[in-house]
Design a protein around this motif. Structure first.
Motif, PDB file in Angstrom:
ATOM      1  N   GLN A 127       0.741  -1.223   0.046  1.00  0.00           N
ATOM      2  CA  GLN A 127       0.213  -0.044   0.015  1.00  0.00           C
ATOM      3  C   GLN A 127       0.973   1.193   0.020  1.00  0.00           C
ATOM      4  N   LEU A 128       2.017   1.218   0.794  1.00  0.00           N
ATOM      5  CA  LEU A 128       2.643   2.457   1.177  1.00  0.00           C
ATOM      6  C   LEU A 128       3.551   2.581  -0.552  1.00  0.00           C
ATOM      7  N   PHE A 129       3.804   1.669  -1.022  1.00  0.00           N
ATOM      8  CA  PHE A 129       4.643   1.592  -2.279  1.00  0.00           C
ATOM      9  C   PHE A 129       3.617   2.294  -3.314  1.00  0.00           C
ATOM     10  N   GLU A 130       2.426   1.306  -3.331  1.00  0.00           N
ATOM     11  CA  GLU A 130       1.551   2.009  -4.471  1.00  0.00           C
ATOM     12  C   GLU A 130       1.135   3.558  -4.095  1.00  0.00           C
ATOM     13  N   ARG A 131       1.035   3.968  -3.044  1.00  0.00           N
ATOM     14  CA  ARG A 131       0.832   5.462  -2.647  1.00  0.00           C
ATOM     15  C   ARG A 131       1.902   6.098  -3.236  1.00  0.00           C
ATOM     16  N   LEU A 132       2.862   5.760  -2.966  1.00  0.00           N
ATOM     17  CA  LEU A 132       4.189   6.519  -3.601  1.00  0.00           C
ATOM     18  C   LEU A 132       4.221   6.567  -5.022  1.00  0.00           C
ATOM     19  N   GLN A 133       3.737   5.421  -5.481  1.00  0.00           N
ATOM     20  CA  GLN A 133       3.746   5.542  -7.136  1.00  0.00           C
ATOM     21  C   GLN A 133       2.675   6.523  -7.537  1.00  0.00           C
ATOM     22  N   GLU A 347       1.380   8.913   7.635  1.00  0.00           N
ATOM     23  CA  GLU A 347       1.610  10.022   7.176  1.00  0.00           C
ATOM     24  C   GLU A 347       1.822   9.904   5.471  1.00  0.00           C
ATOM     25  N   TYR A 348       2.517   8.970   5.154  1.00  0.00           N
ATOM     26  CA  TYR A 348       2.853   8.964   3.673  1.00  0.00           C
ATOM     27  C   TYR A 348       1.539   8.181   3.141  1.00  0.00           C
ATOM     28  N   LEU A 349       0.548   7.181   3.807  1.00  0.00           N
ATOM     29  CA  LEU A 349      -0.245   6.662   3.267  1.00  0.00           C
ATOM     30  C   LEU A 349      -1.681   7.532   2.968  1.00  0.00           C
ATOM     31  N   MET A 350      -1.551   8.802   3.768  1.00  0.00           N
ATOM     32  CA  MET A 350      -2.524   9.714   3.644  1.00  0.00           C
ATOM     33  C   MET A 350      -2.059  10.876   2.516  1.00  0.00           C
ATOM     34  N   LEU A 351      -0.973  10.744   2.062  1.00  0.00           N
ATOM     35  CA  LEU A 351      -0.826  11.854   1.154  1.00  0.00           C
ATOM     36  C   LEU A 351      -1.626  11.726  -0.148  1.00  0.00           C
ATOM     37  N   GLN A 352      -1.905  13.033  -0.413  1.00  0.00           N
ATOM     38  CA  GLN A 352      -2.696  13.102  -1.678  1.00  0.00           C
ATOM     39  C   GLN A 352      -2.020  13.641  -2.978  1.00  0.00           C
ATOM     40  N   PRO A 353      -1.937  12.880  -3.980  1.00  0.00           N
ATOM     41  CA  PRO A 353      -1.304  13.442  -5.271  1.00  0.00           C
ATOM     42  C   PRO A 353      -1.766  14.558  -5.903  1.00  0.00           C
ATOM     43  N   ALA A 354      -0.924  15.580  -6.249  1.00  0.00           N
ATOM     44  CA  ALA A 354      -1.372  16.608  -6.721  1.00  0.00           C
ATOM     45  C   ALA A 354      -1.895  16.644  -8.303  1.00  0.00           C
ATOM     46  N   VAL A 355      -1.265  15.633  -8.858  1.00  0.00           N
ATOM     47  CA  VAL A 355      -1.863  15.319 -10.359  1.00  0.00           C
ATOM     48  C   VAL A 355      -2.753  13.997 -10.479  1.00  0.00           C
ATOM     49  N   VAL A 356      -3.964  14.162 -10.567  1.00  0.00           N
ATOM     50  CA  VAL A 356      -5.107  12.870 -10.603  1.00  0.00           C
ATOM     51  C   VAL A 356      -5.981  13.200 -11.425  1.00  0.00           C
ATOM     52  N   ASP A 357      -6.530  12.072 -11.805  1.00  0.00           N
ATOM     53  CA  ASP A 357      -7.643  12.046 -12.938  1.00  0.00           C
ATOM     54  C   ASP A 357      -8.802  12.889 -12.433  1.00  0.00           C
ATOM     55  N   ALA A 358      -9.642  13.670 -13.331  1.00  0.00           N
ATOM     56  CA  ALA A 358     -10.647  14.641 -12.671  1.00  0.00           C
ATOM     57  C   ALA A 358     -11.903  13.557 -12.647  1.00  0.00           C
ATOM     58  N   ALA A 359     -12.794  13.717 -11.754  1.00  0.00           N
ATOM     59  CA  ALA A 359     -13.948  12.735 -11.592  1.00  0.00           C
ATOM     60  C   ALA A 359     -14.772  12.634 -13.146  1.00  0.00           C
ATOM     61  N   ASP A 360     -14.723  13.856 -13.824  1.00  0.00           N
ATOM     62  CA  ASP A 360     -15.391  13.690 -15.051  1.00  0.00           C
ATOM     63  C   ASP A 360     -14.359  13.782 -16.117  1.00  0.00           C
ATOM     64  N   ALA A 361     -13.483  12.927 -15.928  1.00  0.00           N
ATOM     65  CA  ALA A 361     -12.528  13.028 -17.240  1.00  0.00           C
ATOM     66  C   ALA A 361     -12.920  12.411 -18.270  1.00  0.00           C
ATOM     67  N   VAL A 362     -12.670  12.819 -19.753  1.00  0.00           N
ATOM     68  CA  VAL A 362     -13.233  12.589 -20.914  1.00  0.00           C
ATOM     69  C   VAL A 362     -12.100  11.654 -21.685  1.00  0.00           C
TER      70      VAL A 362
END
Length: 619
Positions: A127-133, A347-362
């Motif tokens: 989970q930690l590795f995937e979150r970092l990815q 603390e790392y598992l709760m990190l939120q990436p700044a670059v994410v797909d929008a909920a309404d991505a096309v």
């Protein structure tokens, strides 16, 4: 560039970690609920383990009660009569069966708890590795690799014992304690009160010791993170090369020795924190039987009906109470200590990436793939100060499918940032970046990644074979596909000259290969991916003239039929671009073809004249 940070001295200790003896772990809301949720997939196995713990805990007091029967029924059944051997054999047989059964159940329970604990530990690490990815490039630009490795290895490893045994240990020790207390009250309520009266002060003292150990654990893990980062920096190929060329081997060793000694001091401090407390607890618990004997004498003198079997059984149960009681206290300390490690992990598992797909991505229109456009784009890196100028401001351009668009300018002008934004490694802080006519923030990032290939100045190769490095772009690629891509990249013949051909191990970061060879393998990898858009971030600037010619030929081949966004230091590599954009201080100051820009006699002409002078000086 703006994203760069002042380099920390290799091997220097983190003074803030060494000085701050009251450093606290990060506060994580609902921490223990989050930890408990890790066990949810193994609920059935855990319940079975807990049932077995309850059985072993309950059976734990049986030998003491059977001991009373052995004395009062088997050995001394009545005054002036001999032992009841038949009853004694039955009682002894029951004691043996209980002991054997309890041991077998304990082995089964240990296997189950170890299985659950190791599985949860493995899940936590994944989970930690995937979150970092999922984290954006900016996170890794500001975080030491060694710090990340320490969270994955040291912190997760530090809580492994807690995950494997603490929960069932708590249950088992609680049940054993309750069972022992019940047995003691059954045998003699007066002596039971005497035995437990010392417990509350010990529990209060244990809590204070636990808080101190938690603070030490936080400092210990941060010191270990600093050492891991130092090791990663100093013992990488690049780090060793730097150390040796500067003659810093002794200084690096001295810095590591100092950090290691600090770690030893912290480990010793953590190991000894609470040892005096447990020594005190052991002495107190050992003195309880002495008090029991004295009080028993007074009770018997006062007419209390206490047999020898009762006294022997009571002291046996009291002795058994010491183990689960001290176990609970130790577990309490372990939990308080592991809290700081869990907090660092979450603390790392709760990190939120700044670059994410929008909920309404096309979905991207395949017919428009290859088009890249910047509309009044502004950007500043996340860790820059508000008063610092932005890295980019008002950037607007369009690269149509199949066009070659170049960006040139002095160092720090923001050229590489344009490459990062085009590949959506960052999101613009102003304006919009469009891919296939759609704002990248409304696109699915996997579609952008599938259609963009990047070759940077320092192409990264993993410590594996050439073939494995190529197949990173296309895992199912056949040998023929690898060969075709390498032929186009002008590297096939060179690979075949190696004794092991495509099975040649490239070494860490490709250090067994020359710069030109690495670049051409990286270009072959991009060709294997076959993207619609090719981003070249100063792909030839660090090469010698011969290697540059080979790599440039490979780039020319890779560019055919694709949209190319080239970041160039050497202007000779972009002379034939459809449009050249000249950047200065984050803004486009000129644009046009090579010939038109030279005729204008502006910034590009000055850059070109400078590059010609450098080329002539170098020759």
């Amino acid at each position: 560039m703006s994203m760069m940070h002042p380099a920390r001295g290799g091997g220097m200790r983190d003074e803030s970690v060494l000085r701050d003896r009251n450093r606290q772990a990060p506060e994580i809301p609902d921490l223990w609920r989050r930890v408990a949720a890790l066990f949810a997939p193994y609920r059935g196995t855990l319940i079975l383990a807990i049932v077995l713990v309850l059985i072993t805990a309950a059976l734990g007091v049986a030998p003491a009660l059977l001991t009373k029967q052995a004395f009062d029924v088997g050995l001394f059944p009545a005054a002036n009569s001999g032992p009841n051997l038949e009853a004694l054999w039955w009682i002894v047989g029951a004691m043996v069966l209980v002991l054997i059964g309890n041991a077998a159940i304990a082995v089964w329970q240990t296997w189950l708890t170890s299985k659950v604990g190791n599985s949860v530990t493995a899940d936590l690490r994944v989970q930690l590795f995937e979150r970092l990815q999922t984290m954006e490039l900016a996170f890794f630009a500001r975080t030491k690799t060694g710090e990340i490795q320490s969270r994955l290895q040291n912190d997760v490893g530090g809580v492994a014992n807690t995950l494997q045994s603490t929960f069932t240990s708590i249950v088992g020790n609680i049940v054993s304690t309750i069972a022992s207390l019940v047995a003691m009250f059954v045998l003699s309520w007066q002596l039971a009160i005497l035995a437990i009266i010392v417990m509350p002060p010990l529990i209060i003292l244990q809590r204070r010791v636990g808080q101190r150990r938690a603070r030490i654990a936080t400092r210990t893990q941060e010191s270990l993170s600093a050492m891991t980062a130092m090791t990663q920096e100093q013992l990488s190929v690049s780090g060793v090369l730097l150390t040796k060329t500067l003659g810093r081997e002794q200084a690096a060793s001295a810095a590591y020795r100092e950090a290691n000694q600090h770690q030893v001091r912290l480990q010793l401090e953590q190991a000894m924190a609470g040892q005096s407390f447990f020594a005190f607890v052991s002495v107190v618990m050992a003195l309880v039987p002495v008090l029991i004997y004295v009080v028993t004498g007074y009770l018997i003198s006062g007419g209390a009906d206490l047999t020898a079997g009762t006294i022997v059984a009571f002291t046996t149960v009291n002795g058994q109470l010491r183990r689960p009681l001290i176990g609970l206290m130790r577990t309490g300390l372990d939990i308080q200590t592991s809290k700081s490690l869990f907090a660092r992990i979450f603390e790392y598992l709760m990190l939120q990436p700044a670059v994410v797909d929008a909920a309404d991505a096309v979905e991207i229109d395949p017919a428009r793939v290859g088009g890249v456009e910047f509309r009044d784009v502004a950007f500043r890196y996340p860790d820059t100060r508000p008063e610092d100028p932005p890295t980019l401001r008002g950037i607007s351009f369009a690269a149509h499918p199949g066009e070659f668009v170049a960006f040139v300018g002095p160092s720090g002008a923001g050229k590489s940032t344009i490459a990062y934004l085009a590949a959506r490694l960052y999101d613009a802080t102003g304006g919009a970046v469009l891919f296939a006519g759609v704002d990248v923030r409304q696109c699915k990032r996997e579609q952008i990644v599938a259609n963009i290939g990047m070759v940077s100045q320092e192409s990264y190769l993993v410590h594996d074979t050439i073939a494995a490095n190529l197949r990173l772009a296309k895992p199912g690629a056949s040998d023929d596909e690898l060969i075709e891509a390498c032929r186009k990249a002008s590297i096939h013949e060179q690979i075949m000259s190696f004794p092991e051909g495509y099975e040649t191990i490239v070494g860490e970061r490709g250090y067994r290969l020359s710069g030109g060879e690495k670049q051409r393998i990286a270009i072959a990898r991009v060709l294997l991916k076959d993207p619609a858009v090719l981003v070249l971030d100063e792909a030839t600037s660090a090469l010698d003239a011969v290697s540059e010619r080979h790599v440039q030929a490979a780039i020319d081949e890779a560019s055919r039929g694709r949209t190319v966004i080239a970041i160039a230091h050497r202007l000779s590599t972009v002379r034939h671009a459809d449009t050249i954009h000249v950047l200065d201080r984050g803004a486009i100051v000129e644009r046009g073809t090579h010939e038109s820009l030279l005729q204008r006699g502006g910034a590009y002409a000055a850059l070109y004249a400078e590059s010609v002078s450098e080329s002539e000086a170098g020759s």
